[in-house]
Every structure is written in structure tokens, then in C-alpha cells.
Write an enzyme that holds these catalytic residues in place. Structure first.
Site, PDB file in Angstrom:
ATOM      1  N   GLU A  40      18.359 -10.545 -13.103  1.00  0.00           N
ATOM      2  CA  GLU A  40      17.391 -11.261 -13.951  1.00  0.00           C
ATOM      3  C   GLU A  40      15.993 -11.251 -13.325  1.00  0.00           C
ATOM      4  O   GLU A  40      14.987 -11.136 -14.032  1.00  0.00           O
ATOM      5  CB  GLU A  40      17.884 -12.694 -14.178  1.00  0.00           C
ATOM      6  CG  GLU A  40      19.160 -12.730 -15.005  1.00  0.00           C
ATOM      7  CD  GLU A  40      19.800 -14.114 -15.067  1.00  0.00           C
ATOM      8  OE1 GLU A  40      19.245 -15.079 -14.492  1.00  0.00           O
ATOM      9  OE2 GLU A  40      20.867 -14.221 -15.701  1.00  0.00           O
ATOM     10  N   ASN A  61      17.357 -26.515 -23.969  1.00  0.00           N
ATOM     11  CA  ASN A  61      17.704 -27.278 -22.771  1.00  0.00           C
ATOM     12  C   ASN A  61      16.781 -27.044 -21.574  1.00  0.00           C
ATOM     13  O   ASN A  61      17.204 -27.130 -20.425  1.00  0.00           O
ATOM     14  CB  ASN A  61      19.182 -27.073 -22.416  1.00  0.00           C
ATOM     15  CG  ASN A  61      19.516 -25.626 -22.159  1.00  0.00           C
ATOM     16  OD1 ASN A  61      18.653 -24.772 -22.204  1.00  0.00           O
ATOM     17  ND2 ASN A  61      20.781 -25.354 -21.879  1.00  0.00           N
ATOM     18  N   HIS A 120      16.440 -22.395 -17.543  1.00  0.00           N
ATOM     19  CA  HIS A 120      17.526 -21.459 -17.276  1.00  0.00           C
ATOM     20  C   HIS A 120      17.712 -21.363 -15.775  1.00  0.00           C
ATOM     21  O   HIS A 120      16.733 -21.401 -15.024  1.00  0.00           O
ATOM     22  CB  HIS A 120      17.173 -20.066 -17.819  1.00  0.00           C
ATOM     23  CG  HIS A 120      18.033 -18.971 -17.264  1.00  0.00           C
ATOM     24  ND1 HIS A 120      19.281 -18.709 -17.765  1.00  0.00           N
ATOM     25  CD2 HIS A 120      17.845 -18.111 -16.234  1.00  0.00           C
ATOM     26  CE1 HIS A 120      19.819 -17.711 -17.057  1.00  0.00           C
ATOM     27  NE2 HIS A 120      18.956 -17.339 -16.125  1.00  0.00           N
ATOM     28  N   TYR A 176      19.871 -12.115 -22.770  1.00  0.00           N
ATOM     29  CA  TYR A 176      21.080 -12.916 -23.011  1.00  0.00           C
ATOM     30  C   TYR A 176      22.205 -12.084 -23.639  1.00  0.00           C
ATOM     31  O   TYR A 176      23.079 -12.634 -24.307  1.00  0.00           O
ATOM     32  CB  TYR A 176      20.747 -14.123 -23.882  1.00  0.00           C
ATOM     33  CG  TYR A 176      20.152 -15.297 -23.104  1.00  0.00           C
ATOM     34  CD1 TYR A 176      20.920 -16.027 -22.200  1.00  0.00           C
ATOM     35  CD2 TYR A 176      18.827 -15.700 -23.287  1.00  0.00           C
ATOM     36  CE1 TYR A 176      20.391 -17.101 -21.492  1.00  0.00           C
ATOM     37  CE2 TYR A 176      18.289 -16.777 -22.584  1.00  0.00           C
ATOM     38  CZ  TYR A 176      19.093 -17.474 -21.686  1.00  0.00           C
ATOM     39  OH  TYR A 176      18.566 -18.547 -20.990  1.00  0.00           O
ATOM     40  N   LYS A 193      11.961 -22.968 -20.292  1.00  0.00           N
ATOM     41  CA  LYS A 193      12.145 -22.447 -21.652  1.00  0.00           C
ATOM     42  C   LYS A 193      11.051 -22.950 -22.614  1.00  0.00           C
ATOM     43  O   LYS A 193      10.332 -23.913 -22.304  1.00  0.00           O
ATOM     44  CB  LYS A 193      13.540 -22.846 -22.146  1.00  0.00           C
ATOM     45  CG  LYS A 193      14.681 -22.220 -21.322  1.00  0.00           C
ATOM     46  CD  LYS A 193      16.043 -22.529 -21.921  1.00  0.00           C
ATOM     47  CE  LYS A 193      17.161 -21.892 -21.112  1.00  0.00           C
ATOM     48  NZ  LYS A 193      18.503 -22.105 -21.740  1.00  0.00           N
TER      49      LYS A 193
END
Ligand code: ATP
Ligand code: MG
Length: 140
Positions: free
Chosen positions: A128, A114, A117, A51, A11
Site C-alpha cells: 500500500e 470510518n 485506514h 481495495y 479518509k
């Protein structure tokens, strides 16, 4: 039987903080092969689409803004029992709850930012992976 592919993104926070190399090394050291990978950036529209499952959650706007705030690394990874083993390797969503030695324990800064993913099912790994790599060669 569980599948042998998963989908991941490093990320924007981890990219900004210079952790791409260390995180990819953790993936390889844990036995994941990289089948496809790219350095890219999501528009707010694309991040929202990716998302969309979280659209009704209070953090959705923040999540979309964050995920489109800078470049990411997207990759398709291969290993036996890929989805489950990869979720174990990255650790809990909230780094405060992530086990020692996990990617999020080492590199995440908050529950929102965080670091990585990981797809949560074989079906989502496929969806995805196609979202990011449709029409490109997968080396596996
Ligand atoms: P990911 O899907 O990114 O691998 P996850 O499956 O561990 O993470 P999800 O519940 O799918 O967690 O949430 C997706 C992402 O939304 C989280 O990784 C995090 O970036 C963000 N997020 C989740 N919960 C919160 C929260 N309470 N506040 C802010 N952001 C959150
Ligand atoms: Mg998730």
C-alpha cells in the site's frame, strides 16, 4: 519479527469534517513518526484497485464511491511493531465497537465512513505504501 512501518489514509469523511490535524496529533502522540505524507484524491479506478481485495464483498461499490468522494491524506508511519500498534490506535472497523480513546471511536461516523485506514500486515503496508509513494522519497 514484526516490522516498523505501516501505511495509513485519513479518509474523505474525516478530511471533510476537519479532523486531519487532530488525527495526525493522535498518530504522533502514540509514538508514530511520519516518513512520507501527501494530501491527494483517489479516482474511482484507483480506489477500486486499492481495495481490490474486497471486490466480492457487498459493500465494495459503496466503499469505492466513498473513498473517491473527496481528498484523503496518505502516509507511511514508523514505530516499533507498527502494524499491530496502529490497528489498536485506530480501533475496530465499526465505530460502535471501537474502544474508547481510539481514532474511530472519536472521529468515525459509520462502519463505512470510518475516518482512517490502517494496513493489516507488514506485507500489505509495503504494497500500500508503494501504491501511493512509489518513486518518492521516504524519510526513514
Ligand atoms: P481499513 O482496511 O480501511 O483499515 P478495516 O481493515 O478495519 O478497514 P476491512 O474489513 O479491511 O476493515 O474493510 C475495509 C473498509 O471497507 C472498512 O474500513 C470500511 O470503510 C468498509 N467496510 C467494511 N465493512 C463494511 C460494511 N459492512 N459496510 C460498509 N462498509 C464496510
Ligand atoms: Mg482492512
Amino acid at each position: 519479527m514484526s516490522g516498523n512501518r505501516t501505511f495509513t489514509m485519513i479518509k474523505p469523511d474525516a478530511v471533510r469534517n476537519g479532523h486531519i490535524g487532530a488525527i495526525l496529533k493522535m498518530f504522533n502522540d502514540a509514538g508514530f513518526n511520519i516518513l512520507a505524507m501527501k494530501f491527494t484524491k483517489l479516482s474511482a479506478e484507483k480506489a477500486g484497485e486499492f481495495y481490490a481485495v474486497h471486490k466480492e464483498r457487498p459493500f465494495y461499490g459503496e466503499l469505492v464511491e466513498f473513498m473517491s468522494s473527496g481528498p484523503i491524506v496518505a502516509a507511511i508511519l514508523e514505530k516499533d511493531n507498527a502494524v499491530e500498534d496502529f490497528r489498536k490506535l485506530i480501533g475496530a472497523t465499526n465505530p460502535a465497537e471501537a474502544a474508547d480513546g481510539t481514532v474511530r471511536k472519536l472521529y468515525a461516523t459509520s462502519i463505512g465512513e470510518n475516518a482512517v485506514h490502517g494496513a493489516d500486515s507488514d506485507e500489505n503496508a509495503m504494497i500500500e505504501g508503494s501504491f501511493h509513494f512509489a518513486g518518492t522519497e521516504i524519510f526513514g
